[in-house]
Design a protein around this motif. Structure first.
Motif, short mmCIF file in Angstrom:
data_model
loop_
_atom_site.label_atom_id
_atom_site.label_comp_id
_atom_site.label_asym_id
_atom_site.label_seq_id
_atom_site.Cartn_x
_atom_site.Cartn_y
_atom_site.Cartn_z
N ALA A 36 0.81 -1.21 0.00
CA ALA A 36 0.00 0.00 0.00
C ALA A 36 0.85 1.26 0.00
O ALA A 36 0.38 2.33 -0.43
N ASP A 37 2.11 1.15 0.48
CA ASP A 37 2.97 2.33 0.58
C ASP A 37 3.95 2.45 -0.58
O ASP A 37 4.65 3.47 -0.69
N LEU A 38 4.05 1.43 -1.41
CA LEU A 38 4.92 1.53 -2.57
C LEU A 38 4.31 2.49 -3.59
O LEU A 38 3.09 2.65 -3.66
N PRO A 39 5.14 3.15 -4.39
CA PRO A 39 4.60 4.06 -5.42
C PRO A 39 3.62 3.32 -6.34
O PRO A 39 3.85 2.17 -6.72
N GLY A 40 2.52 3.99 -6.70
CA GLY A 40 1.52 3.38 -7.57
C GLY A 40 1.96 3.31 -9.02
O GLY A 40 1.57 2.39 -9.75
N GLU A 41 2.80 4.27 -9.43
CA GLU A 41 3.25 4.31 -10.81
C GLU A 41 4.38 3.27 -11.00
O GLU A 41 5.31 3.20 -10.19
N ALA A 87 7.00 2.77 -12.97
CA ALA A 87 8.40 3.16 -13.09
C ALA A 87 8.97 3.56 -11.74
O ALA A 87 10.10 3.20 -11.38
N ALA A 88 8.17 4.33 -10.97
CA ALA A 88 8.63 4.75 -9.65
C ALA A 88 8.77 3.55 -8.72
O ALA A 88 9.72 3.45 -7.92
N ARG A 89 7.83 2.60 -8.80
CA ARG A 89 7.91 1.40 -7.96
C ARG A 89 9.16 0.59 -8.30
O ARG A 89 9.87 0.10 -7.41
#
Length: 634
Positions: free
Chosen positions: A89-94, A96-98
């Protein structure tokens, strides 16, 4: 003009008013009742549901109990180990960012990005749960990840307890006691469905072998729990209350003395290497209590590899090794006991009246099997025979043809019955996994071979521990211990009791009697005298020169098995079992030992030489009476 009558018109209006009033009263009554039900009758339930929606119960792990040897030396301890976590839930949703966050975490932790993504993809829980991505993270790497927490949303590190296994010096050593102590490993997905009901978590560990497995409940302890408040997204935000405190697992003291384990290991290694043998067992026991002081099964394995997360390659190497290092050969495998089984045959013959102490029997180079065609005979190891022998002399000289006659005189049921009386053919009950029951002669055994009964030749061979007899080394030692202590068959003990955190015994476990042997004091004494004669005048005189403090007594054994070698001889196992009373025939021995060497095809008894070396080291004797081995070319 006539007076107007208004009564018919007023009555319908009044009726409608009354009906409306009643309806209103009923409606408001229903509404009030429902409100009462919701607020008063069901209020507590709805309040609980509302509270549950904004709270979550989080388990608190208990610390696993420590394991000490009988002298209070720590041999299984807990050490901090860093684990890399992610919260979906706290990882980036996008995407590339993840990927960038995971790539940085992989770089800092030294774990491959593909491995991290695989663990994350395989997770099937709440997006707010912590997902363990990698264990055994280096401490410096864990500190770097913690420092970059702001740039690594959804990534964290935490300290977990990891098991480490030590030797008698306190050094990291996973081989000395691996078969006894075992190891811990992660709960598998297949096990989780069943274990969740008793409190195990998705990333929990469980005992996998040895004491770690058989005493799992005692060592694990009881997990506690905290009640946490959650925000509107279901994320835990603060602790509301402690619901249950965790209860640490019990600390256990083994009956094993790690120093004796070391001596037993090193002396057995010497014997195996000197004779070119791959597998062997040594067990040391206190006959009075059944306490196991050492149990060595070689080759062994490194349980620290398993506790730290064994690689697929290392695990495959263990599994494919033909010597089966993961098996505890002391209890999990069964072998023909050879002449060591003559203790059973001799005691049974005395008790059942087949022979007496004074009666002398003829012995032969080859014993003619009763009711068999002429010439069908069973050889003695001494092809000349010994002439007339009493039972003590026959036991000391290990005459095969004497004990063939005892077995035939006893018959199948009595010989098999006395084998069971002495603990063969059933598990001893030692609290270790994978113990085998073994085999004793019986009609049921013959029927399992597709025959109605046992052949006379098979019965005769069973009398010397061949053919229809197969035992574990622990069973054999326990039977000798029962005769050595005066007739008490004890349950072998592996755990002495519970300790405090420093290894001091605070609760001792009592020794357990399986049964008293149904044999007279005199008959048991006869067999003990015979065991002493083995050392002084018989088959093991080359160990008699050791200056040990007592009247060393015991029995050798050689058991053929398998198919003939290229030289036309059967391979054979080597046995020696001994105990040390204060004087010949006494019942006060507090030290007994057995060594078994697998396929020891050399001239000389490998196991006897191993035990000779053990006593030299155990008593720190200024003697070295070991003999060299020669390959048997016959």
């Amino acid at each position: 003009m006539a007076e107007l009558d208004s009564t018919p018109t007023a009555r319908p209006a009044r009726a409608r008013f009354v009906a409306a009033t009643v309806a209103a009263v009923l409606l408001f009554g229903l509404l009030a009742g429902r409100l009462f039900q919701l607020q008063v009758v069901e209020g507590a339930r709805h309040a609980a549901q509302a509270a549950a929606a904004r709270t979550i119960e989080i388990p608190i792990r208990s610390s696993r109990g420590l394991i000490f040897d009988r002298e209070g030396r720590p041999i299984a301890v807990n050490t901090p180990s860093w684990t890399l976590y992610a919260r979906l839930a706290d990882l980036p949703g996008e995407e590339a960012a993840r990927r960038a966050v995971l790539a940085r975490a992989a770089s800092l932790s030294g774990v491959g990005l593909a491995a991290l993504r695989e663990r994350l993809t395989a997770f099937r829980g709440s997006p707010y749960e912590l997902v363990p991505l990698a264990t055994e993270i280096d401490r410096d790497a864990a500190l770097l990840i913690a420092e970059e927490a702001a740039q690594l949303p959804g990534i964290s590190v935490g300290a977990e307890a990891r098991r480490e296994y030590l030797d008698e010096t306190g050094a990291l050593n996973g081989e000395l006691l691996s078969h006894l102590v075992g190891y811990t490993g992660p709960v598998s997905r297949g096990e989780l469905n069943e274990l969740t009901a008793v409190g195990y978590l998705r990333d929990d560990v469980i005992g996998r072998d040895g004491v770690e497995a058989s005493y799992e409940k005692e060592l694990r302890g009881t997990y506690g729990s905290d009640l946490l408040e959650r925000d509107a997204n279901g994320r835990p935000v603060k602790v509301l209350e402690r619901l249950r405190d965790p209860v640490p697992g019990k600390n256990l003291m083994l009956t094993i003395d790690a120093r004796i384990q070391r001596i037993a290991t090193e002396t057995l290694k010497w014997g195996l290497e000197a004779a070119g043998v791959a597998q062997g067992v040594t067990i040391v026991m206190n006959p009075q209590t059944g306490e196991i002081l050492a149990m060595v099964s070689l080759p062994t394995y490194d349980n620290n590899r398993f506790a730290g997360g064994i690689s697929a390659e290392d695990y495959a190497a263990y599994l494919t090794d033909p010597t089966k290092p993961l098996r505890n050969h002391a209890i999990a495998d069964i072998y023909p006991p050879g002449s060591t089984f003559k203790l059973v045959t001799g005691l049974a013959a005395l008790v059942e009246g087949v022979t007496t102490v004074a009666q002398r029997w003829p012995t032969y180079g080859c014993y003619q099997i009763p009711d068999a065609p002429a010439g069908q005979c069973l050889f003695d190891w001494n092809h000349r025979g010994f002439g007339p022998l009493s039972i003590v002399d026959a036991y000391a000289k290990s005459s095969d043809t004497f004990f063939y006659q005892m077995a035939v005189g006893l018959g199948v049921e009595r010989l098999g019955g006395w084998a069971r009386e002495l603990g063969f053919g059933e598990k001893s009950g030692v609290r270790l996994p994978t113990e085998a029951a073994g085999t004793v002669i019986s009609k049921a055994w013959a029927q399992a071979q597709g025959r109605q009964d046992v052949f006379t030749g098979e019965l005769a061979q069973a009398g010397i521990g061949q053919n229809a007899i197969a035992v574990t080394p622990l069973q054999l030692l326990n039977a000798y211990a029962a005769v050595a202590n005066g007739g008490h068959l004890m349950r072998p003990m592996i755990v002495r009791g519970e300790t405090d955190g420093d290894g001091n015994l605070i609760r001792a476990y009592a020794p357990e009697l399986i049964r008293d042997l149904a044999a007279s004091t005199a008959d048991l004494q006869t067999m003990r005298i015979g065991a002493r004669e083995v050392i002084t005048t018989g088959h093991a005189t080359n160990i008699g020169a050791l200056r040990v403090p007592g009247a060393l007594s015991g029995k050798t054994g050689t058991a053929e098995f398998g198919t003939p070698t290229s030289q036309g001889v059967l391979p054979f196992h080597s046995w020696f079992v001994a105990y040390l009373p204060s004087k010949a025939g006494a019942t006060d021995a507090d030290l007994a030992i057995v060594t078994f060497t697998y396929s020891a095809v050399v001239r000389g008894n490998v196991s006897l030489e191993v035990i000779k070396y053990f006593f030299q080291e155990y008593f720190n004797l200024d003697q070295d009476l070991r003999r060299e081995f020669q390959v048997n070319a016959n």
